[in-house]
Every structure is written in C-alpha cells, then in structure tokens.
Scaffold this motif. Structure first.
Motif, PDB file in Angstrom:
ATOM      1  N   ALA A 276      50.765  13.921  49.888  1.00 55.95           N
ATOM      2  CA  ALA A 276      49.598  14.706  50.294  1.00 55.95           C
ATOM      3  C   ALA A 276      48.595  14.785  49.153  1.00 55.95           C
ATOM      4  CB  ALA A 276      50.036  16.113  50.698  1.00 55.95           C
ATOM      5  N   PRO A 277      47.307  14.671  49.443  1.00 54.28           N
ATOM      6  CA  PRO A 277      46.285  14.829  48.397  1.00 54.28           C
ATOM      7  C   PRO A 277      46.363  16.227  47.781  1.00 54.28           C
ATOM      8  CG  PRO A 277      45.316  13.957  50.428  1.00 54.28           C
ATOM      9  CD  PRO A 277      46.709  14.402  50.770  1.00 54.28           C
ATOM     10  N   HIS A 278      46.215  16.305  46.466  1.00 57.38           N
ATOM     11  CA  HIS A 278      46.178  17.610  45.810  1.00 57.38           C
ATOM     12  C   HIS A 278      44.920  18.363  46.226  1.00 57.38           C
ATOM     13  CE1 HIS A 278      46.376  20.730  42.785  1.00 57.38           C
ATOM     14  NE2 HIS A 278      45.192  20.374  42.324  1.00 57.38           N
ATOM     15  N   GLN A 279      43.811  17.625  46.328  1.00 56.22           N
ATOM     16  CA  GLN A 279      42.525  18.192  46.731  1.00 56.22           C
ATOM     17  C   GLN A 279      41.603  17.016  47.038  1.00 56.22           C
ATOM     18  OE1 GLN A 279      39.293  20.873  44.433  1.00 56.22           O
ATOM     19  NE2 GLN A 279      41.320  21.817  44.530  1.00 56.22           N
ATOM     20  N   SER A 280      40.721  17.189  47.993  1.00 56.02           N
ATOM     21  CA  SER A 280      39.791  16.101  48.323  1.00 56.02           C
ATOM     22  C   SER A 280      38.509  16.250  47.508  1.00 56.02           C
ATOM     23  CB  SER A 280      39.457  16.124  49.818  1.00 56.02           C
ATOM     24  OG  SER A 280      38.620  17.224  50.124  1.00 56.02           O
TER      25      SER A 280
ATOM     26  N   VAL B 281      50.458  20.683  56.037  1.00 57.04           N
ATOM     27  CA  VAL B 281      51.613  20.727  56.934  1.00 57.04           C
ATOM     28  C   VAL B 281      51.820  19.329  57.527  1.00 57.04           C
ATOM     29  CG1 VAL B 281      51.515  23.164  57.550  1.00 57.04           C
ATOM     30  CG2 VAL B 281      50.142  21.533  58.840  1.00 57.04           C
ATOM     31  N   PRO B 282      53.071  18.958  57.806  1.00 58.32           N
ATOM     32  CA  PRO B 282      53.333  17.644  58.392  1.00 58.32           C
ATOM     33  C   PRO B 282      52.721  17.497  59.782  1.00 58.32           C
ATOM     34  CG  PRO B 282      55.347  18.632  57.526  1.00 58.32           C
ATOM     35  CD  PRO B 282      54.306  19.700  57.512  1.00 58.32           C
ATOM     36  N   TYR B 283      52.535  16.266  60.187  1.00 59.15           N
ATOM     37  CA  TYR B 283      51.905  15.934  61.470  1.00 59.15           C
ATOM     38  C   TYR B 283      52.570  16.642  62.642  1.00 59.15           C
ATOM     39  CZ  TYR B 283      49.511  12.684  64.691  1.00 59.15           C
ATOM     40  OH  TYR B 283      48.733  12.120  65.663  1.00 59.15           O
ATOM     41  N   GLU B 284      53.900  16.667  62.637  1.00 61.84           N
ATOM     42  CA  GLU B 284      54.640  17.243  63.764  1.00 61.84           C
ATOM     43  C   GLU B 284      54.516  18.767  63.820  1.00 61.84           C
ATOM     44  OE1 GLU B 284      57.583  16.516  60.356  1.00 61.84           O
ATOM     45  OE2 GLU B 284      55.946  15.413  61.366  1.00 61.84           O
ATOM     46  N   ARG B 285      54.013  19.389  62.765  1.00 63.01           N
ATOM     47  CA  ARG B 285      53.831  20.840  62.763  1.00 63.01           C
ATOM     48  C   ARG B 285      52.381  21.243  63.063  1.00 63.01           C
ATOM     49  NH1 ARG B 285      56.221  22.875  57.281  1.00 63.01           N
ATOM     50  NH2 ARG B 285      54.952  24.701  57.874  1.00 63.01           N
TER      51      ARG B 285
ATOM     52  N   TYR C 228      43.500  13.602  58.019  1.00 62.04           N
ATOM     53  CA  TYR C 228      42.261  14.202  58.530  1.00 62.04           C
ATOM     54  C   TYR C 228      42.476  15.657  58.939  1.00 62.04           C
ATOM     55  CZ  TYR C 228      38.347  14.895  61.819  1.00 62.04           C
ATOM     56  OH  TYR C 228      37.260  15.385  62.495  1.00 62.04           O
ATOM     57  N   LEU C 229      43.525  15.903  59.704  1.00 67.64           N
ATOM     58  CA  LEU C 229      43.823  17.260  60.182  1.00 67.64           C
ATOM     59  C   LEU C 229      44.054  18.242  59.040  1.00 67.64           C
ATOM     60  CD1 LEU C 229      46.203  16.151  63.043  1.00 67.64           C
ATOM     61  CD2 LEU C 229      44.214  17.629  63.411  1.00 67.64           C
ATOM     62  N   ASN C 230      44.530  17.732  57.926  1.00 68.20           N
ATOM     63  CA  ASN C 230      44.867  18.600  56.800  1.00 68.20           C
ATOM     64  C   ASN C 230      43.739  18.824  55.798  1.00 68.20           C
ATOM     65  OD1 ASN C 230      47.796  19.628  56.583  1.00 68.20           O
ATOM     66  ND2 ASN C 230      48.065  17.566  57.383  1.00 68.20           N
ATOM     67  N   VAL C 231      42.649  18.058  55.901  1.00 69.76           N
ATOM     68  CA  VAL C 231      41.583  18.232  54.900  1.00 69.76           C
ATOM     69  C   VAL C 231      40.250  18.664  55.504  1.00 69.76           C
ATOM     70  CG1 VAL C 231      42.638  16.557  53.323  1.00 69.76           C
ATOM     71  CG2 VAL C 231      40.834  15.798  54.901  1.00 69.76           C
ATOM     72  N   ILE C 232      40.170  18.832  56.843  1.00 69.96           N
ATOM     73  CA  ILE C 232      38.912  19.237  57.466  1.00 69.96           C
ATOM     74  C   ILE C 232      38.493  20.620  56.968  1.00 69.96           C
ATOM     75  CG2 ILE C 232      37.689  19.591  59.644  1.00 69.96           C
ATOM     76  CD1 ILE C 232      39.968  18.152  61.038  1.00 69.96           C
ATOM     77  N   GLU C 233      37.193  20.799  56.762  1.00 71.89           N
ATOM     78  CA  GLU C 233      36.642  22.114  56.430  1.00 71.89           C
ATOM     79  C   GLU C 233      36.442  22.904  57.716  1.00 71.89           C
ATOM     80  OE1 GLU C 233      32.982  23.789  53.712  1.00 71.89           O
ATOM     81  OE2 GLU C 233      32.537  22.170  55.120  1.00 71.89           O
ATOM     82  N   TRP C 234      36.911  24.177  57.735  1.00 74.93           N
ATOM     83  CA  TRP C 234      36.775  25.014  58.916  1.00 74.93           C
ATOM     84  C   TRP C 234      36.019  26.326  58.672  1.00 74.93           C
ATOM     85  CZ3 TRP C 234      41.315  22.099  60.703  1.00 74.93           C
ATOM     86  CH2 TRP C 234      41.141  21.600  62.015  1.00 74.93           C
TER      87      TRP C 234
ATOM     88  N   PHE D 293      40.370  24.936  54.451  1.00 75.17           N
ATOM     89  CA  PHE D 293      40.516  23.509  54.719  1.00 75.17           C
ATOM     90  C   PHE D 293      41.877  23.219  55.351  1.00 75.17           C
ATOM     91  CE2 PHE D 293      37.341  23.801  51.456  1.00 75.17           C
ATOM     92  CZ  PHE D 293      36.409  22.810  51.783  1.00 75.17           C
ATOM     93  N   GLY D 294      41.858  22.441  56.408  1.00 75.22           N
ATOM     94  CA  GLY D 294      43.093  22.027  57.052  1.00 75.22           C
ATOM     95  C   GLY D 294      43.485  22.891  58.231  1.00 75.22           C
ATOM     96  N   ALA D 295      44.264  22.290  59.129  1.00 68.79           N
ATOM     97  CA  ALA D 295      44.634  22.941  60.381  1.00 68.79           C
ATOM     98  C   ALA D 295      45.426  24.227  60.174  1.00 68.79           C
ATOM     99  CB  ALA D 295      45.437  21.965  61.241  1.00 68.79           C
TER     100      ALA D 295
END
Length: 232
Positions: free
Chosen positions: A34-38, A62-66, A156-162, A167-169
């Motif tokens: 996992a990236p430490h930070q984008s 978090v992993p894809y399945e979670r 993508y799901l883990n680094v999106i700004e919300w 950041f992240g889901a």
C-alpha cells in the motif's frame, strides 16, 4: 556555449526519464504494498498548512474485499462505466474533453478514466496542462501494463479524496456514516460516489441539490455497472 545549450536541451529529457523510472519502480511496488501517501495527499495537506488550517490527514488502507461491492459499483457507474473493459483510456471521453477545452479556451479536467485518475493522484498534482496530461497518459499506460484491474481499483478506492483531509473508502465511510466501508448500503455508496468529482465543495455544501441529483443518477446506473472480473 554549444555544450551549455546541448546540456540545457538534454536536461528536460533526463528529468523525464528519471521521473518515469521512479514512477515505474513505485508502480511495481504498489502491486503488493500500500502507498504510504499519494502525491495528491501531500499536495493537499501542504495547501492546508500554507493556509494555516488545522486539518489532520485521515487515510486508512483496507483490502479490496473489505470495501462494499455497492461502493465499487457506484464508482464505476459514476466515474468510468467501461473500466472493466478498456485498457486505461476512454477515447470518446478524451475527444469530448479536448473539444470542450478548445471551446472554452482553457485546459480543464474531463474524460479521465479511473486508471488516469489514479495515476494523477499517486504521482502528479492538480495543475492542468497538456504536459501534465501527457505524463498522466504515460503513467496510466505503465499502470495498465503491469497491474491487474482489481489492484488498480483497490488502489483507487483507497486514495480518493472525500473531504478535508479524508482519503480512501474506509476513512470516508467512518466520517460520513460511522461504519466500515465493507457494510455501506446502496444509498450511502451512491452518495459517496457523487462526492468524488468535487469533494471539498460538497464537504462545505452538504445539502447541495446537485449532490442529491447525482446520487439518484448513480443509483439508477449501479445495476448495470461491470466490475473487474474477479468481482463479477
């Protein structure tokens, strides 16, 4: 003098080669780590510090399945309906965006796939130019050539700004609904996906009619959203 000119001409090429070698190495690493930070996270948090704003970074991998299938389908429906099938680029969307840019006389976003958005978020910034778009395309090509679709989507799901600093889901699900990303309902997932194009605007305008309208559109489209093969 000729040597100096030659060196000055060669310098941008050398920078381009070294930067892309750095990017390629990181892409290979991100297939398993996992990236430490984008780059986008760093840019945004620097903006807050420069403006004197006390905003903490909330980034939880978090992993894809979670991550709820509802959220995955909502983002496909909202951001990139052909994600499962294309090789990184939506050529129709790119042509439309270029036409719109010519008409407006400005270089704006638009036409970007999930893979392109991820490339920008991981390694670039929000500055709009054809040079940056070209680098984004190069990174997207490397990403698609080396990384499975479900891993691209997981990143993508883990680094999106919300929201501001969110950041992240997982961080978004906890902030807006007080629950893990794994258990988001269809309505909650659609509303989160609707925030993605303008997360800071919606953070400051939570009752926006535009947010409600886009949420309803996404809900209608989710049923036909095609996820990467491992989720289908």
């Amino acid at each position: 003098m000729f040597r100096i000119i030659k060196w000055l001409l060669a310098l941008p090429l050398a920078v381009f080669v070294f930067f892309n070698a750095y990017v390629y190495g990181n892409i290979i690493t991100y297939r398993a780590v996992a990236p430490h930070q984008s780059a986008f996270m760093s840019m945004r948090m620097n903006e807050y510090r420069s403006a004197g704003k006390d905003v903490a970074l909330d980034y939880r991998w978090v992993p894809y399945e979670r991550i709820s299938v509802n959220l995955k389908k909502a983002l496909i429906a909202s951001e990139d309906a052909n994600f499962a099938a294309h090789s990184g680029f939506d050529w129709g969307g790119i042509r439309y965006a270029m036409k719109r840019n010519r008409q407006s006389g400005e270089i704006r976003g638009g036409g970007s796939t999930i893979s392109q958005q991820l490339s920008k978020n991981l390694f670039l910034n929000s500055w709009q130019s054809y040079i940056r778009k070209g680098e984004e395309a190069a990174i997207t090509a490397m990403l698609e050539a080396t990384t499975d679709k479900d891993r691209i989507f997981e990143l993508y799901l883990n680094v999106i700004e919300w929201s501001h600093g969110v950041f992240g889901a997982e961080a978004a699900a906890q902030k807006f609904y007080g629950k893990p990303a794994a258990v988001l309902s269809k309505q909650q997932a659609a509303k989160l996906a609707a925030r993605v194009p303008a997360p800071l605007f919606y953070a400051d305008n939570p009752k926006s009619r535009r947010l409600r309208g886009k949420t309803n559109i996404i809900l209608r489209r989710m049923g036909s959203a095609e996820l990467p093969e491992s989720e289908m």
